[in-house]
Design an enzyme around this catalytic site. Structure first.
Site, PDB file in Angstrom:
ATOM      1  N   ASP A   8       1.026  -1.233   0.154  1.00  0.00           N
ATOM      2  CA  ASP A   8      -0.047   0.093   0.009  1.00  0.00           C
ATOM      3  C   ASP A   8       0.884   1.098   0.100  1.00  0.00           C
ATOM      4  OD1 ASP A   8      -2.082  -1.858   0.235  1.00  0.00           O
ATOM      5  OD2 ASP A   8      -2.939  -1.086   2.034  1.00  0.00           O
ATOM      6  N   ASP A 129     -14.974  -3.862  -1.574  1.00  0.00           N
ATOM      7  CA  ASP A 129     -14.559  -3.548   0.094  1.00  0.00           C
ATOM      8  C   ASP A 129     -15.805  -3.412   0.710  1.00  0.00           C
ATOM      9  OD1 ASP A 129     -12.068  -3.516  -1.049  1.00  0.00           O
ATOM     10  OD2 ASP A 129     -12.268  -1.296  -1.310  1.00  0.00           O
TER      11      ASP A 129
END
Length: 242
Positions: A8, A129
């Site tokens: 990330d 998500d």
């Protein structure tokens, strides 16, 4: 089942968030390219990159680093975060990215996603998500009323390469992957599903392995690799032994 290390990116660094909260950031490396190389050297056959800055801005913010990673690792790379138009997809594919992950757009701009699937068949991954089963978008800052299952089913027969299902409530918490939620999704759609969020120990991988037949094709691991709770080599060995 493929084991996919997560990188990330925020402010040019390799970080992890707790439950998608941008205020709860841990920096694991100031050198994401070296981090990517390290995972490759430990046996990674695929990498999962997220441009966290891009997910908020709505356009790429770490493209130069992503390009360097793609050039240096020599394995397929998927990228998500801030991909909202065709030109951005083209830019990533031109730099050698194998798959682009569309999340927010999948809910808010379906015509764009359908167009992307038509233009780049096999290169679009649906990023779902979810928090308590409901889809979250805009870098997880906005909760919708639609369920993960409803969204996934609506994209069947569109040429989607895979669905990445992330349980936000578990992401970065190392509380264990949501096996049941992932299984239900995988069995409901004829699209390979990649599990994500909360992977804590090798036991999580063991619990997912029997579900390969249900359509779970891979698992993304983030914090557990960075904290040392899981050794990548062991995870890959376990996944290949099934």
């Amino acid at each position: 089942m493929v084991i996919i290390p997560a990188i990330d990116l925020k402010g040019g660094k390799c970080v992890r968030l707790l439950q998608g909260d941008f205020e709860r950031v841990t920096v694991y490396s100031d050198h994401p390219v070296e981090m990517a190389k390290a995972w490759r050297e430990k046996g990674a056959e695929r990498l999962h990159l997220v441009d966290l800055d891009g997910s908020i801005a709505g356009n790429p913010r770490n493209a130069a680093i992503i390009s360097q990673i793609v050039k240096s690792v020599g394995v397929p790379v998927e990228i998500g975060g801030g991909i909202r138009d065709i030109s951005t997809i083209q830019r990533y594919l031109d730099m050698g990215v194998q798959w682009v992950i569309l999340g927010t757009a999948a809910l808010k701009d379906r015509s764009f996603v359908y167009n992307a699937c038509d233009l780049f068949p096999g290169h679009v991954i649906l990023g779902i998500d979810a928090n308590n089963g409901k889809v979250a978008v805009e870098g997880w800052t906005e909760q919708s009323a639609i369920t993960a299952l409803e969204l996934a089913i609506s994209y069947e027969n569109r040429g989607i390469a895979a669905v990445i299902y992330t349980d936000i409530s578990r992401d970065g918490m190392q509380t264990g992957v949501n096996v049941e939620g992932t299984r239900v999704l995988a069995e409901a759609v004829d699209i390979p599903v990649i599990a994500s969020g909360g992977v804590a120990t090798l036991d999580d991988i063991k619990r997912l392995l029997p579900l390969e037949e249900s359509g779970i094709a891979g698992v993304i691991i983030g914090k557990a690799l960075y904290s040392g709770a899981i050794a990548l080599e062991e995870a890959i060995s376990l996944a290949k032994s099934s």
